[in-house]
Design an enzyme around this catalytic site. Structure first.
Site: not given
Ligand code: PNW
Length: 477
Positions: A172, A378
């Site tokens: 990401e 994921e």
């Molecule tokens: C992803 N947003 O994080 C990550 O790859 C993981 O480590 C995380 O635990 C999981 O999704 C759940 O959040 C994100 O703000 C964090 O859009 C924030 C965002 C998207 C993905």
């Protein structure tokens, strides 16, 4: 055709890789052990006010010490793959220089333990824990970080490059760039739109340099990939399609096109011209970024957004089911995009549940890149779990997973070459800015005792893996 995506009985082929995912900083703990250096998440989480309740990854799930029992748990669930990340500051404590042997030895044990149990290792080289020493030199806003990443990739590849099934360079990069250097809600907490765009490019460059380094040293013909959190935006009203174009450009195409087409999208350069002139893109960079083709694209999907262009009257809406709209200073023209209230239902993150978004995302990617295999790296959900008589009856999570597996299956029925699915997450863990308050695991972790307790959703998933058919599941109330 049931519109609610709760079709039981759909079958997955023998090659489809069912697994689960974690990330180093979120589960390992042992932050000061075996020579590990500090990362930007150590610094950030120890800065008051940055992470909810002052939580840090110092102990997390203590997976660094409990890895063997965790591997046994994965085997009991029947996982066929495990997507984990390698902590750069365990391998190179200051981000440069020779290998820290004790740190690398942990991942050798882990990978050998996976293989011994018949679980295929999917390794991510960078899941956000940049060595602090590199941040002190400018981090991802600094071009040199991309070259340091390539050296790190080579060191890891030299040692594990005979045993990894799929290498993923970055997890990401959208989050690393825009949340790390734009809104500052993630480490390193910088708020500078121009730096966020420089970070986008340097992350893309790191991907290309990293794969080139890996390709030189691996010996087992692995898969090469990157994992993106692609944004699914739905248009609202007459300005909706323009809003979708802007978000799709800055969130999706700014990564997909350099990597897969060897160019930056012209509309994105235009949209952001007031923020940066993109002079950090040097001659030859796009050839590096697209030089080693990926063999599979990792797709992370949780939710979708609903957007239109703000008309300048009244307060700009920023209620975003995917949370990225709220407060994120999207650089350039995308700043004027409004993220609208969603119909629900929601997860505990406030993210709108929309399995059709996953189907559309996969089908759209396949139309655009017909030869490219895809993997869901994921998908999962946080809910407010309760323990009752030693069990967690997380019907809402099971239902969420069931509907998203159905969506993925439908995409495959429409021709999408989907090769696997990694559920986020194996364990409850450190959910970044939310600390331990949000639980994504199919296995509960009791943070006082660090005990593991498989939730009902884990049992449901084990049955899916065993039968290769989507089982019946309780419908969430
Ligand atoms: C992803 N947003 O994080 C990550 O790859 C993981 O480590 C995380 O635990 C999981 O999704 C759940 O959040 C994100 O703000 C964090 O859009 C924030 C965002 C998207 C993905």
């Amino acid at each position: 055709d049931s519109p609610d995506y709760r079709d039981a009985g759909l079958a997955f082929g023998a090659e489809f890789l069912f697994g689960s995912a974690t990330a180093a900083y979120q589960i390992e703990g042992a932050a000061g052990e075996d020579g590990r250096g500090a990362s930007i998440w150590d610094t950030f989480s120890r800065t008051p006010g940055k992470v909810l309740n002052g939580d840090t990854g110092d102990v997390a799930d203590d997976h660094y010490h409990r890895w063997e029992a965790d591997l046994d748990l994965m085997a009991e669930l029947g996982l066929e793959a495990y997507r984990f990340s390698i902590a750069w500051p365990r391998i190179q404590p200051t981000g440069r220089g020779p290998v820290n042997e004790a740190g690398l030895a942990f991942y050798e044990r882990l990978v050998d333990g996976l293989i011994a149990r018949g679980i295929r290792p999917i390794a991510t080289l960078y899941h956000w824990d940049l060595p602090q020493a590199l941040e002190d030199e400018g981090g991802w806003a600094n071009r040199a970080t991309a070259y340091a990443f390539a050296d790190y990739a080579r060191l890891v590849g030299q040692r594990l490059g005979d045993r990894i099934e799929i290498w993923t360079t970055l997890n990401e990069p959208w989050c690393s760039a825009y949340l790390g250097y734009g809104s500052g809600v993630h480490a390193p907490g910088v708020t500078d739109r121009a730096k966020a765009l420089a970070a986008v490019h340097h992350l893309n460059l790191a991907h290309g340099l990293g794969l080139a380094a890996l390709r030189e040293v691996v010996t087992n013909d692995p898969g090469f990939s990157i994992t993106l959190n692609l944004h699914v935006s739905r248009p609202e009203g007459p300005s909706g399609p323009e809003a979708v174009r802007r978000i799709d450009g800055l969130a999706n195409r700014v990564f997909l096109e350099p990597i897969l087409d060897g160019r930056y999208p012209a509309d994105v350069l235009e949209d952001t011209a007031a923020v940066t002139d993109w002079s950090f893109v040097e001659d030859g960079d796009l050839e590096i970024i697209s030089g080693v083709p990926i063999s599979v694209l990792g797709v992370n999907y949780y939710s979708s957004g609903r957007v239109r262009v703000w008309d300048g009257e009244g307060p700009k809406a920023s209620a975003d089911g995917h949370k990225d709209g709220a407060g994120t200073p999207w650089p350039g023209a995308a700043e004027e995009v409004e993220f609208l209230e969603q119909p629900g239902p929601y997860t505990a993150m406030g993210w709108n549940i929309d399995p059709s978004g996953l189907e559309e995302l996969l089908v759209g990617l396949h139309e655009r890149y017909p030869e490219l295999p895809l993997m869901v790296t994921e998908n999962g959900a946080a809910f407010d779990d309760v323990v009752e008589d030693g069990a967690v009856h997380d019907a809402a999570r099971t239902d969420y997973l069931r509907r998203h597996f159905t969506a993925a299956h439908r995409a495959m029925g429409r021709g999408v070459p989907l090769t696997g699915y990694q559920v986020w997450s194996l364990l409850d863990n450190f959910e970044w800015a939310y600390g331990y308050s949000k639980r994504f695991g199919i296995v509960r972790v009791e943070y006082e005792t660090l005990e593991r307790l498989p939730k009902d959703s884990a049992g449901w998933y084990a049955e899916l893996i065993r039968t290769r058919r989507i089982p019946e599941a309780p419908v969430a109330s």
